[in-house]
Design a protein around this motif. Structure first.
Motif, PDB file in Angstrom:
ATOM      1  N   SER A 207       0.828  -1.202   0.000  1.00  0.00           N
ATOM      2  CA  SER A 207       0.000   0.000   0.000  1.00  0.00           C
ATOM      3  C   SER A 207       0.866   1.257   0.000  1.00  0.00           C
ATOM      4  O   SER A 207       0.566   2.227  -0.685  1.00  0.00           O
ATOM      5  N   SER A 208       1.978   1.223   0.746  1.00  0.00           N
ATOM      6  CA  SER A 208       2.854   2.391   0.771  1.00  0.00           C
ATOM      7  C   SER A 208       3.519   2.612  -0.583  1.00  0.00           C
ATOM      8  O   SER A 208       3.700   3.745  -1.022  1.00  0.00           O
ATOM      9  N   LYS A 209       3.859   1.508  -1.267  1.00  0.00           N
ATOM     10  CA  LYS A 209       4.450   1.627  -2.599  1.00  0.00           C
ATOM     11  C   LYS A 209       3.446   2.219  -3.576  1.00  0.00           C
ATOM     12  O   LYS A 209       3.777   3.057  -4.407  1.00  0.00           O
ATOM     13  N   LYS A 210       2.187   1.752  -3.483  1.00  0.00           N
ATOM     14  CA  LYS A 210       1.143   2.267  -4.369  1.00  0.00           C
ATOM     15  C   LYS A 210       0.945   3.765  -4.156  1.00  0.00           C
ATOM     16  O   LYS A 210       0.809   4.522  -5.116  1.00  0.00           O
ATOM     17  N   VAL A 211       0.925   4.178  -2.903  1.00  0.00           N
ATOM     18  CA  VAL A 211       0.737   5.588  -2.579  1.00  0.00           C
ATOM     19  C   VAL A 211       1.891   6.413  -3.155  1.00  0.00           C
ATOM     20  O   VAL A 211       1.671   7.482  -3.725  1.00  0.00           O
ATOM     21  N   ALA A 212       3.098   5.882  -3.027  1.00  0.00           N
ATOM     22  CA  ALA A 212       4.270   6.585  -3.554  1.00  0.00           C
ATOM     23  C   ALA A 212       4.165   6.742  -5.071  1.00  0.00           C
ATOM     24  O   ALA A 212       4.478   7.798  -5.619  1.00  0.00           O
ATOM     25  N   LYS A 213       3.716   5.693  -5.744  1.00  0.00           N
ATOM     26  CA  LYS A 213       3.537   5.761  -7.191  1.00  0.00           C
ATOM     27  C   LYS A 213       2.497   6.807  -7.570  1.00  0.00           C
ATOM     28  O   LYS A 213       2.672   7.586  -8.502  1.00  0.00           O
ATOM     29  N   LYS A 214       1.382   6.818  -6.820  1.00  0.00           N
ATOM     30  CA  LYS A 214       0.318   7.783  -7.098  1.00  0.00           C
ATOM     31  C   LYS A 214       0.828   9.209  -6.942  1.00  0.00           C
ATOM     32  O   LYS A 214       0.513  10.082  -7.746  1.00  0.00           O
ATOM     33  N   LYS A 215       1.620   9.445  -5.898  1.00  0.00           N
ATOM     34  CA  LYS A 215       2.161  10.783  -5.664  1.00  0.00           C
ATOM     35  C   LYS A 215       3.095  11.205  -6.796  1.00  0.00           C
ATOM     36  O   LYS A 215       3.083  12.332  -7.245  1.00  0.00           O
ATOM     37  N   LYS A 216       3.915  10.256  -7.279  1.00  0.00           N
ATOM     38  CA  LYS A 216       4.818  10.561  -8.386  1.00  0.00           C
ATOM     39  C   LYS A 216       4.025  10.920  -9.624  1.00  0.00           C
ATOM     40  O   LYS A 216       4.358  11.875 -10.349  1.00  0.00           O
ATOM     41  N   LYS A 217       2.983  10.154  -9.914  1.00  0.00           N
ATOM     42  CA  LYS A 217       2.151  10.444 -11.076  1.00  0.00           C
ATOM     43  C   LYS A 217       1.467  11.797 -10.944  1.00  0.00           C
ATOM     44  O   LYS A 217       1.329  12.532 -11.909  1.00  0.00           O
ATOM     45  N   ALA A 218       1.023  12.113  -9.744  1.00  0.00           N
ATOM     46  CA  ALA A 218       0.329  13.368  -9.516  1.00  0.00           C
ATOM     47  C   ALA A 218       1.255  14.570  -9.731  1.00  0.00           C
ATOM     48  O   ALA A 218       0.838  15.611 -10.227  1.00  0.00           O
ATOM     49  N   LYS A 219       2.529  14.399  -9.381  1.00  0.00           N
ATOM     50  CA  LYS A 219       3.501  15.478  -9.566  1.00  0.00           C
ATOM     51  C   LYS A 219       3.753  15.765 -11.026  1.00  0.00           C
ATOM     52  O   LYS A 219       4.015  16.880 -11.432  1.00  0.00           O
ATOM     53  N   ARG A 220       3.697  14.725 -11.848  1.00  0.00           N
ATOM     54  CA  ARG A 220       3.953  14.894 -13.285  1.00  0.00           C
ATOM     55  C   ARG A 220       2.871  15.646 -13.897  1.00  0.00           C
ATOM     56  O   ARG A 220       2.425  16.476 -14.264  1.00  0.00           O
TER      57      ARG A 220
END
Length: 102
Positions: A89-102
């Motif tokens: 879940s923490s990895k998924k959240v990190a991925k979502k945050k990276k995508k959101a920054k782009r």
């Protein structure tokens, strides 16, 4: 974690995924154990003389072995699942945050 959802909701989601993962792992472990126990019981019962008696013994032996090892496997998966779920879940959240920054 997500800033949109409240902490309790996030925790419940994590717990739910952990429980599901544990259940799935336990079921698959039990299936594997039963298969292995049947193989072992067949090898053991080949040495016993009459067929009916050996079949009964094989059934009992597989059930006992399967129950013992399924309990062990369930305990192991129950211990590991929450950790794995939390990591995922923490990895998924990190991925979502990276995508959101782009």
């Amino acid at each position: 974690m997500d800033d949109d959802k409240p902490v309790t909701e996030q925790a419940m989601a994590t717990i739910t995924t952990a429980v599901e993962a544990t259940k799935d792992a336990a079921v698959s472990a039990v299936k594997k154990v039963r298969k292995a126990a049947k193989k072992v019981a067949k090898k053991v019962t080949k040495k016993v003389a009459p067929k009916k008696a050996s079949k009964k013994k094989a059934k009992k032996a597989t059930k006992k072995a399967a129950m013992k090892s399924s309990k062990k496997a369930a305990k192991k998966t129950a211990k590991k699942a929450p950790k794995k779920a939390a990591k995922k879940s923490s990895k998924k959240v990190a991925k979502k945050k990276k995508k959101a920054k782009r």
